[in-house]
Motif scaffolding. Structure first.
Motif, short mmCIF file in Angstrom:
data_model
loop_
_atom_site.label_atom_id
_atom_site.label_comp_id
_atom_site.label_asym_id
_atom_site.label_seq_id
_atom_site.Cartn_x
_atom_site.Cartn_y
_atom_site.Cartn_z
N LEU A 241 -5.24 -4.50 1.67
CA LEU A 241 -4.21 -5.04 0.77
C LEU A 241 -3.62 -6.32 1.37
O LEU A 241 -3.12 -6.30 2.49
CB LEU A 241 -3.10 -4.01 0.54
N ALA B 106 -2.01 -8.94 -0.95
CA ALA B 106 -1.50 -9.71 -2.09
C ALA B 106 -0.05 -10.12 -1.93
O ALA B 106 0.48 -10.93 -2.68
CB ALA B 106 -1.66 -8.89 -3.38
N GLY B 107 0.63 -9.56 -0.90
CA GLY B 107 2.07 -9.79 -0.74
C GLY B 107 2.42 -11.24 -0.42
O GLY B 107 1.57 -12.01 0.02
N GLN C 37 -5.14 -9.11 -7.71
CA GLN C 37 -4.12 -8.21 -8.27
C GLN C 37 -3.45 -8.90 -9.44
O GLN C 37 -3.18 -10.10 -9.40
CB GLN C 37 -3.07 -7.83 -7.20
N GLY D 142 3.03 -3.58 -6.61
CA GLY D 142 2.99 -2.35 -5.84
C GLY D 142 1.66 -2.11 -5.16
O GLY D 142 0.62 -2.58 -5.61
N THR D 143 1.74 -1.33 -4.09
CA THR D 143 0.54 -1.03 -3.30
C THR D 143 -0.46 -0.19 -4.09
O THR D 143 -1.68 -0.32 -3.91
CB THR D 143 0.92 -0.28 -2.02
N TYR E 235 -3.87 -2.62 5.57
CA TYR E 235 -3.09 -3.81 5.23
C TYR E 235 -3.62 -5.04 5.97
O TYR E 235 -4.07 -4.95 7.10
CB TYR E 235 -1.63 -3.63 5.67
N ASP F 107 -1.75 -7.30 7.13
CA ASP F 107 -0.75 -7.80 8.09
C ASP F 107 -0.44 -6.79 9.20
O ASP F 107 0.65 -6.80 9.76
CB ASP F 107 0.54 -8.19 7.35
N TYR G 205 10.81 1.88 6.21
CA TYR G 205 9.50 2.52 6.03
C TYR G 205 9.57 3.69 5.06
O TYR G 205 10.62 4.32 4.89
CB TYR G 205 8.99 3.09 7.36
N GLY G 206 8.42 4.02 4.47
CA GLY G 206 8.29 5.27 3.74
C GLY G 206 8.28 6.41 4.75
O GLY G 206 7.75 6.27 5.85
N GLU H 218 9.76 6.60 -0.30
CA GLU H 218 10.12 5.26 0.13
C GLU H 218 11.56 5.22 0.60
O GLU H 218 12.41 5.96 0.08
CB GLU H 218 9.92 4.26 -1.02
N ASN I 95 5.29 6.33 7.31
CA ASN I 95 3.99 6.02 6.71
C ASN I 95 3.54 4.64 7.19
O ASN I 95 4.25 3.66 6.97
CB ASN I 95 4.15 6.03 5.18
N SER I 96 2.39 4.57 7.81
CA SER I 96 1.86 3.26 8.26
C SER I 96 1.34 2.44 7.09
O SER I 96 1.21 1.23 7.20
CB SER I 96 0.72 3.49 9.25
N TYR J 85 3.54 2.72 -6.77
CA TYR J 85 3.43 3.09 -5.36
C TYR J 85 2.12 3.81 -5.05
O TYR J 85 1.81 4.84 -5.67
CB TYR J 85 4.54 4.08 -4.98
N THR K 213 1.81 5.45 -2.43
CA THR K 213 2.30 6.68 -1.78
C THR K 213 2.40 7.86 -2.75
O THR K 213 2.33 9.02 -2.33
CB THR K 213 3.68 6.42 -1.16
#
Ligand code: UD1
Ligand code: CA
Length: 490
Positions: free
Chosen positions: A13, A15-16, A80, A85-86, A113, A115, A151-152, A168, A183-184, A211, A213
């Protein structure tokens, strides 16, 4: 880094927006250890041999996609859409796989991710292996951290044995916020479970995002087993959102790289001031002295000593060479050669075996044969120098006529005296000599001595006439008097 089976796909992922970087450069293109953040993520993903590697992009899409394909041309780029959202990002990754004619319908799909640069292939492989051995629907990589803010949080059954979901930070209540298992964002999914669960994920949450998650709760409700692999190594799941975190991750990556180098046979006197890119190769029995930075495709041969205070990028050093207080890029230094102190090697410098580039020398685009020495104070650019030649102190290749660059060719066993200037294009043949201060504008034949300065003329009494009353005039007067007295006394 082998997994039980090869994953069907890894979806990275990316796209952020990464606004906290405050940079024109997309966040994931910022580098540590000589590789971009996304480059690290792709290398790690690639190392577990997925059938397909997908990167989901959106922010600064073209720059990011070009960089990704430059790093790894086999990556599938997924765009995306405007749904945030993830979960949506992962869904776009799956859509792209399907559109490419290679849908991930069975096996394991890994999500990571772009990053999180310190994640290793070993840990990712462990996640996949445990996921598959346990027959899980979803396995999340988690960590227990001091400060879980933002973090989640991993939700577990009352006895802690089962993972029941992820909440979250923004959606969590007070009790959930006190959970320190985070959550990593890195997961192994059963491909079928991921695809079907994502269709059920809504955007009804504090952030109005789809999400990823939420897939855990959905998979569990459908009877799937959900579990976590907890890593003790928090660095491997840490992301870089700003330049402070990037520096901290870069420092830790370097600590690991330097430690690995030491374990593999490199003596590092001061790990704290030694910076080695992840892309550098060091042979056994190399020595790196304090204040040294090794970048890019630099390779150091057995027995070579580099530093102190040396910065090298894409420099290849042969066995037993020494490179002292030098700044170099794109150079090759053969076995047994010596460089420095205070040398500046520019691209295209090739120094032969046992050769020398000494103090305060700048070199560029020059081939120097075995055993040849450029010991002190000079510039050698656009030149070919033969073997066993000695270039005197202060020699300069005048390679630029103001419009174009020209080559200087110097043969074997040449001896040039101090302050020789080679006005290129010019050729000095084997075994030739030059006199001090010679300005070589014409080719020198083999074995000739080239001198260009006029014979010396001493203008007697010049200082007394032109600089009367000075210290020089007085000293000259006294010396002359002393000589006269001496000859009178004889
Ligand atoms: C997410 C997780 C959170 C976890 C945290 C770890 C969700 C809902 N939350 O938080 O549980 O603790 O990561 O860092 O998944 N991205 C996209 N498209 C998007 C949004 C994000 O590709 O629409 C990418 C980002 O580029 C980044 C990663 O996903 O690489 C995580 O995004 P980020 O916004 O940092 O994570 P959170 O959603 O806050
Ligand atoms: Ca994040």
């Amino acid at each position: 880094m082998t997994t039980a089976t090869e994953p069907a796909a890894v979806i990275v992922l990316a796209a952020g927006a990464g606004t906290r970087m405050r940079s024109r450069t997309p966040k994931i293109l910022h580098t540590l250890g000589g590789i971009s953040m996304i480059g690290h993520a792709l290398n790690t993903a690639r190392s577990i041999n997925p059938h397909h590697l997908v990167a989901v992009v959106r922010h600064q899409r073209d720059i990011v996609a070009a960089h990704i394909l430059d790093h790894d041309p086999e990556v599938l780029i997924a765009d995306q859409d405007e749904i945030p959202g993830t979960g949506r990002a992962a869904e776009c990754g799956l859509t792209t796989l399907a559109e490419a004619g290679t849908p991930a319908t069975s096996g394991t799909v890994v999500v990571t991710y772009g990053d999180v640069p310190l994640l290793t292939g070993d840990l990712l492989a462990q996640l996949v292996t445990e996921h598959e051995h346990q027959g899980n629907a979803v396995t999340v990589l988690s960590a227990v951290v001091e400060d879980p803010t933002g973090y989640g949080r991993i939700l577990r059954s009352p006895d802690g044995s089962e993972v029941t979901g992820i909440v979250e930070h923004k959606d969590a209540d007070e009790a959930q916020r006190s959970i320190r298992e985070i959550n990593s964002g890195i997961y192994a999914f059963d491909a079928g479970v991921l695809a079907s669960a994502l269709q059920e994920v809504s955007t009804e949450n504090a952030q109005g995002e789809k999400y990823l998650t939420d897939v855990l709760q959905i998979a569990r409700a459908d009877g799937g087993r959900v579990a976590a692999v907890i890593t003790e190594d928090h660095w491997q799941v840490e992301g870089a959102n700003d330049r402070v975190q990037l520096a901290a991750l870069g420092k830790e990556l370097n600590r690991r790289t330097v430690e690995n180098a030491m374990r593999a046979g490199t003596t590092v006197i001061d790990p704290d001031t030694t910076w080695i890119d992840a892309t550098v190769t060091l042979a056994e029995d190399t020595t790196v002295l304090p204040g040294t930075q090794l970048h890019g495709a630099t390779q150091i041969g057995r027995g070579a000593v580099v530093g102190p205070d040396t910065t090298l990028t894409d420099v290849i050093i042969g066995e037993d060479a020494t490179v002292t207080r030098t700044h170099g890029r794109g150079a090759q230094i053969a076995e047994g050669a010596t460089v420095g102190p205070y040398s500046y090697l520019r691209p295209g410098t090739v120094l032969g075996a046992g050769g020398k580039i000494g103090a305060f020398y700048e070199t560029k685009n020059v081939t120097i044969g075995a055993g040849s020495k450029l010991s002190h104070l000079g510039y050698a650019g656009d030149a070919d120098i033969g073997e066993n030649t000695n270039i005197g102190c202060g020699n300069i290749t005048a390679n630029y006529d103001g419009q174009a660059k020209h080559r200087t060719v110097i043969g074997d066993h040449v001896r040039t005296s101090s302050n020789t200037v080679f006005v290129a294009p010019v050729e000095v043949a084997d075994g030739a000599y030059t006199g001090a201060g010679a300005i070589i504008r014409k080719d020198v034949p083999p074995g000739a001595l080239a001198i260009t300065v006029a014979p010396q003329r001493n203008m007697e009494g010049w200082v007394k006439r032109k600089r009367p009353g000075t210290g020089s005039a007085e000293a000259a007067e006294q010396a002359t008097q002393a000589q006269t007295d001496q000859s009178a006394g004889e």
